[in-house]
Design an enzyme around this catalytic site. Structure first.
Site, short mmCIF file in Angstrom:
data_model
loop_
_atom_site.label_atom_id
_atom_site.label_comp_id
_atom_site.label_asym_id
_atom_site.label_seq_id
_atom_site.Cartn_x
_atom_site.Cartn_y
_atom_site.Cartn_z
CE LYS A 1 -19.69 -10.75 31.55
NZ LYS A 1 -19.44 -10.45 32.96
CE LYS B 1 -15.81 -11.11 29.71
NZ LYS B 1 -15.79 -10.92 31.17
#
Length: 330
Positions: free
Chosen positions: A201, A254
């Protein structure tokens, strides 16, 4: 110049021929739709920066869920926006918190629908960070305490599993979070509940609309001490390797659109399912351009999602899931 020995256009000559040799196919079964639940009644409020995405109170979920199921989408990623916040994000792990109550409600309405619970504290803390904040006397500044945060994240995951969540999706990026949550779930009797780790992330500028939707912008500093530097790719392998060793069942990247090389890295190096999160900023950019008539929204979205699939994504979490499901139906 000699005549070409290979005529590549032979395999592009008709729609039937192109369908026959197509290497990757996007399916509704690849898609997960993010959903924002809020306290109260009678609430269906469109998020200004995310057209078509809503804050929904529990009594307003039925129509949304019926539509999702009718379209063939098999899972949702559930976020909760609480009524009140505090320093330790207690609403995240309260057995009657908004995510827990929404999970129970959803499972009553559609038991077969997979509920993937986002497991983080940022929506629930008054400071907007993903963990416990302590003042570091040496540095003279506030910082997120990694190990103290793990205890609360475990409590959150267990509470979500008790409420009926099918998958726990920790998004906090604390070191050791997968091991802590996996151990906590196992000890609480939830050995069957998988962990979809937000393994990679990035500290991305693409999250802006989501932070409006989740009311989760940090009240001081930023998240760069725990989310990844967008310039790094080899570090993604180290993060994912740790999560695999700690017991993750899925690995997630992400955002997705600017990080397709990272999706491919994980696909090539690990044998777990890879999820890609097509985040809010990516959604909002397409919606804004389509509203101006600058792009063909359907063509762009399906091309973008197919690109994520081609890069190696087995699962795509996207706010376009409902639209894409309709378009894939023809």
């Amino acid at each position: 110049m000699s005549f070409p020995l290979h005529r590549h256009r032979r395999l592009r000559s008709s729609a039937a021929m192109r369908n026959l040799v197509r290497e990757h196919a996007l399916s509704v079964h690849d898609l997960i739709y993010p959903l924002f639940a809020v306290p109260g009644t009678g609430i269906k409020e469109e998020i200004p920066s995310m057209p078509g995405v809503y804050h929904l109170s529990l009594d307003m979920l039925r129509c949304e869920l019926d539509e999702i199921v009718d379209l063939g989408i098999q899972g949702i990623l559930l976020f909760g926006v609480p009524e009140a916040k505090d320093e330790c994000g207690s609403g995240a792990y309260h057995d009657h918190g908004i995510v827990q109550e929404a999970t129970r409600h959803i499972k009553k309405l559609h038991p077969q629908l997979l509920v993937i619970a986002d497991t983080c504290l940022c929506q629930f803390t008054s400071h907007g960070h993903c963990g416990v904040v302590h003042h570091n006397e040496v540095l003279g500044q506030a910082e997120v305490d990694n190990d103290a945060s793990l205890e609360l994240l475990v409590a959150t995951a267990v509470s979500q599993a008790k409420a009926g969540a099918d998958i726990i999706a920790p998004s906090n990026m604390m070191d050791g979070f997968v091991h802590a949550i996996r151990t906590g779930l196992d000890e609480a009797g939830f050995r069957h509940v998988p962990v979809m780790s937000y393994s990679v992330k990035y500290a991305s500028a693409f999250y802006g609309p989501f932070r409006e939707a989740a009311h989760s912008a940090p009240q001081f500093g930023d998240r760069r001490t725990y989310q990844m530097d967008p310039a790094n790719a080899r570090e993604a392998l180290r993060e994912a390797e740790s999560d695999v060793a700690e017991g993750a069942d899925f690995l997630m990247v992400k955002p997705a659109l600017a990080y397709m090389d990272v999706i491919r890295l994980l696909k090539d190096n690990f044998d777990l399912p890879v999820a890609a999160y097509n985040v809010s900023g990516e959604y909002s950019m397409v919606k804004a351009a389509a509203a101006q008539g600058w792009i063909d929204e359907k063509a762009v979205v399906l091309e973008m999602l197919t690109g994520m699939k081609r890069a190696g994504a087995d699962v795509i979490l996207t706010y376009f899931a409902k639209d894409a499901a309709r378009w894939l139906k023809g």
